[in-house]
Design a protein around this motif. Sequence first.
Motif, PDB file in Angstrom:
ATOM      1  N   LYS A  70       0.757  -1.264   0.107  1.00 26.72           N
ATOM      2  CA  LYS A  70      -0.215  -0.096  -0.071  1.00 26.72           C
ATOM      3  C   LYS A  70       0.750   1.285  -0.014  1.00 26.72           C
ATOM      4  CE  LYS A  70      -4.179  -2.144  -0.059  1.00 26.72           C
ATOM      5  NZ  LYS A  70      -4.930  -2.058  -1.126  1.00 26.72           N
ATOM      6  N   GLU A  71       2.285   1.033   0.627  1.00 24.69           N
ATOM      7  CA  GLU A  71       2.762   2.379   0.667  1.00 24.69           C
ATOM      8  C   GLU A  71       4.106   2.213  -0.338  1.00 24.69           C
ATOM      9  OE1 GLU A  71       4.293   2.959   4.496  1.00 24.69           O
ATOM     10  OE2 GLU A  71       2.235   2.830   5.387  1.00 24.69           O
ATOM     11  N   ASP A  72       4.931   1.357  -0.409  1.00 24.05           N
ATOM     12  CA  ASP A  72       5.957   1.522  -1.243  1.00 24.05           C
ATOM     13  C   ASP A  72       5.601   0.969  -2.744  1.00 24.05           C
ATOM     14  OD1 ASP A  72       7.487   1.539   1.013  1.00 24.05           O
ATOM     15  OD2 ASP A  72       8.078  -0.720   1.383  1.00 24.05           O
ATOM     16  N   VAL A  73       4.766   0.153  -3.045  1.00 24.30           N
ATOM     17  CA  VAL A  73       4.481  -0.058  -4.436  1.00 24.30           C
ATOM     18  C   VAL A  73       3.522   1.047  -4.905  1.00 24.30           C
ATOM     19  CG1 VAL A  73       3.051  -1.586  -5.948  1.00 24.30           C
ATOM     20  CG2 VAL A  73       4.657  -2.455  -4.087  1.00 24.30           C
ATOM     21  N   VAL A 130      14.336   5.305 -11.287  1.00 23.01           N
ATOM     22  CA  VAL A 130      15.331   4.039 -11.286  1.00 23.01           C
ATOM     23  C   VAL A 130      15.721   3.840  -9.981  1.00 23.01           C
ATOM     24  CG1 VAL A 130      17.336   3.224 -12.187  1.00 23.01           C
ATOM     25  CG2 VAL A 130      15.893   4.673 -13.724  1.00 23.01           C
ATOM     26  N   LEU A 131      15.801   4.817  -8.996  1.00 20.42           N
ATOM     27  CA  LEU A 131      16.068   4.562  -7.701  1.00 20.42           C
ATOM     28  C   LEU A 131      15.086   3.893  -7.010  1.00 20.42           C
ATOM     29  CD1 LEU A 131      18.233   5.036  -5.170  1.00 20.42           C
ATOM     30  CD2 LEU A 131      16.842   7.262  -4.781  1.00 20.42           C
ATOM     31  N   GLN A 132      13.779   4.127  -7.084  1.00 28.18           N
ATOM     32  CA  GLN A 132      12.704   3.578  -6.698  1.00 28.18           C
ATOM     33  C   GLN A 132      12.550   1.927  -7.093  1.00 28.18           C
ATOM     34  OE1 GLN A 132       9.007   5.448  -5.772  1.00 28.18           O
ATOM     35  NE2 GLN A 132      10.016   7.452  -5.663  1.00 28.18           N
ATOM     36  N   ILE A 133      12.890   1.809  -8.511  1.00 30.92           N
ATOM     37  CA  ILE A 133      12.802   0.454  -8.750  1.00 30.92           C
ATOM     38  C   ILE A 133      13.721  -0.429  -8.352  1.00 30.92           C
ATOM     39  CG2 ILE A 133      13.130  -1.038 -10.883  1.00 30.92           C
ATOM     40  CD1 ILE A 133      12.009   1.208 -12.478  1.00 30.92           C
ATOM     41  N   ASN A 134      15.012  -0.004  -8.128  1.00 27.30           N
ATOM     42  CA  ASN A 134      16.260  -0.527  -7.486  1.00 27.30           C
ATOM     43  C   ASN A 134      15.882  -0.936  -5.908  1.00 27.30           C
ATOM     44  OD1 ASN A 134      18.334  -1.072  -9.553  1.00 27.30           O
ATOM     45  ND2 ASN A 134      17.649   0.799  -9.946  1.00 27.30           N
ATOM     46  N   VAL A 135      15.317   0.143  -5.288  1.00 31.37           N
ATOM     47  CA  VAL A 135      14.952  -0.013  -3.819  1.00 31.37           C
ATOM     48  C   VAL A 135      13.950  -1.161  -3.714  1.00 31.37           C
ATOM     49  CG1 VAL A 135      14.203   0.931  -1.792  1.00 31.37           C
ATOM     50  CG2 VAL A 135      16.043   2.271  -3.230  1.00 31.37           C
ATOM     51  N   LEU A 136      12.926  -1.066  -4.234  1.00 29.33           N
ATOM     52  CA  LEU A 136      11.682  -1.802  -4.353  1.00 29.33           C
ATOM     53  C   LEU A 136      12.085  -3.397  -4.616  1.00 29.33           C
ATOM     54  CD1 LEU A 136       8.685  -1.472  -3.767  1.00 29.33           C
ATOM     55  CD2 LEU A 136       8.281  -1.495  -6.249  1.00 29.33           C
ATOM     56  N   ALA A 138      14.948  -4.723  -4.029  1.00 29.23           N
ATOM     57  CA  ALA A 138      15.801  -4.983  -2.936  1.00 29.23           C
ATOM     58  C   ALA A 138      15.074  -5.358  -1.746  1.00 29.23           C
ATOM     59  CB  ALA A 138      17.074  -4.091  -2.736  1.00 29.23           C
ATOM     60  N   LYS A 139      14.252  -4.435  -1.545  1.00 27.85           N
ATOM     61  CA  LYS A 139      13.388  -4.492  -0.541  1.00 27.85           C
ATOM     62  C   LYS A 139      12.508  -5.502  -0.292  1.00 27.85           C
ATOM     63  CE  LYS A 139      10.441  -1.224   2.638  1.00 27.85           C
ATOM     64  NZ  LYS A 139      10.163   0.073   2.716  1.00 27.85           N
ATOM     65  N   LYS A 140      11.936  -5.942  -1.487  1.00 26.23           N
ATOM     66  CA  LYS A 140      11.070  -7.107  -1.958  1.00 26.23           C
ATOM     67  C   LYS A 140      11.531  -8.370  -0.952  1.00 26.23           C
ATOM     68  CE  LYS A 140      10.857  -9.256  -5.650  1.00 26.23           C
ATOM     69  NZ  LYS A 140      10.447  -9.338  -7.097  1.00 26.23           N
ATOM     70  N   LYS A 141      12.977  -8.477  -1.123  1.00 26.31           N
ATOM     71  CA  LYS A 141      13.522  -9.838  -0.333  1.00 26.31           C
ATOM     72  C   LYS A 141      13.234  -9.677   0.960  1.00 26.31           C
ATOM     73  CE  LYS A 141      16.986 -10.582  -4.137  1.00 26.31           C
ATOM     74  NZ  LYS A 141      18.441 -10.657  -4.474  1.00 26.31           N
ATOM     75  N   PHE A 142      13.907  -8.821   1.481  1.00 24.09           N
ATOM     76  CA  PHE A 142      13.941  -8.683   2.935  1.00 24.09           C
ATOM     77  C   PHE A 142      12.683  -8.731   3.790  1.00 24.09           C
ATOM     78  CE2 PHE A 142      13.820  -4.374   4.005  1.00 24.09           C
ATOM     79  CZ  PHE A 142      14.361  -3.655   3.042  1.00 24.09           C
TER      80      PHE A 142
END
Length: 758
Positions: A70-73, A130-136, A138-142
Amino acid sequence: MIEAGKAYVTTNRLFVSGVRDLSQQCQGDSVISECLQRFGDSLQEMVNYHMILFDQAQRSVRQQLHNFVKEDVRKFKETKKQFDKVREDMELSLVRNAQAPRHRPHEVEEATGALTLTRKCFRHLALDYVLQINVLQAKKKFEILDSMLSFMHAQYSFFQQGYSLLHQLDPYMKKLAAELDQLVIDSAVEKRDMERKHAAIQQRTLLQDFSYDEPKVEFDVDAPSGVVMEGYLFKRASNAFKTWNRRWFSIQNSQLVYQKKLKDVLTVVVDDLRLCSVKPCEDIERRFCFEVVSPTKSCMLQADSEKLRQAWVQAVQASIASAYRESPDSCYSERLDRTASPSTSSIDSATDSRERSVKGESVLQRVQNVAGNSQCGDCGQLDPRWASINLGVLLCIECSGIHRSLGVHCSKVRSLTLDSWEPELLKLMCELGNSTMNQIYEAQCEGPGSRKPTASSPRQDKEAWIKDKYVEKKFLRKPPSAPAREAPRHWRVQKCQRHHSSPRAPAARRKVRLEPVLPSVAALSSAGAGERKFRRDSLFCPDELDSLFSYFDAGAAAAGPRKGAESEESSGEADGEAEAWGLADVRELHPGLLAHRAARTRDLPALAAALAHGAEVNWADTEDEGKTPLVQAVLGGSLIVCEFLLQNGADVNQKDSRGRAPLHHATLLGRTGQVCLFLKRGADQHALDHEQQDPLSIAVQEANADIVTLLRLARMAEEMREAEAPPGQPGALLGTSPTELQYRRCIQEFISLHLEES
């Protein structure tokens, strides 16, 4: 799941099934896949023990995933919408920048500024995207691992009944916790590095100018893929509306092709580049245009900048030369031998093409016969075929490309063989030349790092030399720091008094005018047979205007020794002032005053030196009724000096303190050739001076039939353009309409009257 407590067992089994499905979806990541698989198997055995702890565990899992979705995506999706919107804005800015008319500097500046801001905004938002794509990613894993690990720890802590089952998972969970910590650390480090790079790029972008925004374009004639160059260009349609569309163009396999979209079928513009020519176009409303001409049609194209236009022109020229080398056909080789530049290798199948070639050769021979013009003025390359018309020097093709990159405010480049040359411009080039201009711009070229390049020198050496020579002006003779240069008024008292400026001159003197021998009507009418359309920047047809100009200029030269009012006011006064001014050292004069003196005394080299030393071409002398160098050139009677000043940016409509523009002065003095030149350069013939007189009323008062007829014909041309323009398109070009035929008959009657009077 809590609300569906009645179906607890079924729902819990569905949950376990979902975990297993998620494991299948994450097969690309062995850590997540193995984790979900093992936990799913254990949970399948613990279905009966989840009733008590389920609510707390569900909150721990659901809350984190809820925040992630709801927030990050959602934030990521909003950024994507902004990115798409800014991208569309940049496309609109590109179109508006390309549509900005050349003669409206404020619109050009506004469109260029808007394009720069839009590009910077697009770059910044793209970096955020591009930054949010990469952060998202990476964040998806943990996020997933952390949620599941929290859920499993809750199971281990609160379910004593499942201790024996969970005990065997304890070592694996500890190992996974350690890996999760490392994943979080690695993700934090990666995020910090990306943020630093993002900040560094933003800082560098703020310090860079607009030139950085222009993409670097290179072409490769020997590319393995066969694509010499490709990119977006605006193409003018061949329909009646002449609309411009942006298309993806490419040069490949000796052809010029384009596509509406990337996957569309190729449309061939030029089937064989060996049969075409290419040249920049400076006489249309849009900027950065060039034309590709084949035996059957011509295609007008527009690049996004001057650098891109130059790159495309050079790419087409190089492709033409490469096509000739690859297919050494006899007829093609013969035509290639007749031209020095690949861009001139067009088929000379028609009579008008052969006549154009002969005319180009005559221009080339006349200009190259001037002292120093047998070789390039900057590098010494033999047989130069390009010229800088405002500097008066001849250049090779490589140096001409460097001159183009300086901008038209520094150097206006034209081909001696491809472009048409007006009589006044040709005479100007013959008056100056490489030797004369190099004595000015290379007066002091000694010193370290100032070695003049040769024809074999690298391009970067030539570029550095040309910028130092014409932009930085490092090699000019240093003027003495004398007080005369700060307040140069000592020559003012030596000027002769001028009486020709008064409109109340005796009638006998006003009626005296030049009566040169006119060309035949047949010669003038046949001169316009090659081109039947008007140019937007001219009041007359090109061939007719050149014929008229040649007639007036030749007539003025022939009538020079006559003893009349004009000879007294122009040559006699100019010679008197030249003699008086000769008492002062030229080098001690202020550049602005030197420009005034040189324009008045017809000293073209001295005028070029004054402009080189920083003289303002439109500087108005307040102690001399606010006259400009262009007005001084009119008073001096030199048409070539007027052309030189106009090529260097002189304002043809700038008025003096009495409200008179150069056209007023030329009309008052009866200078028919200068009146023709000023009308050709866009002079406002409706401007009024402080006595509420326009040039036509002055010509009527001075009883000069030549200028009266010329001004009336010019007004007729304006009225025809306005009357015959389509709705919503003022100032359309004239075709072979009855009104145009009537206009041509007026010109013939004008010449017939002068023949009878002669």
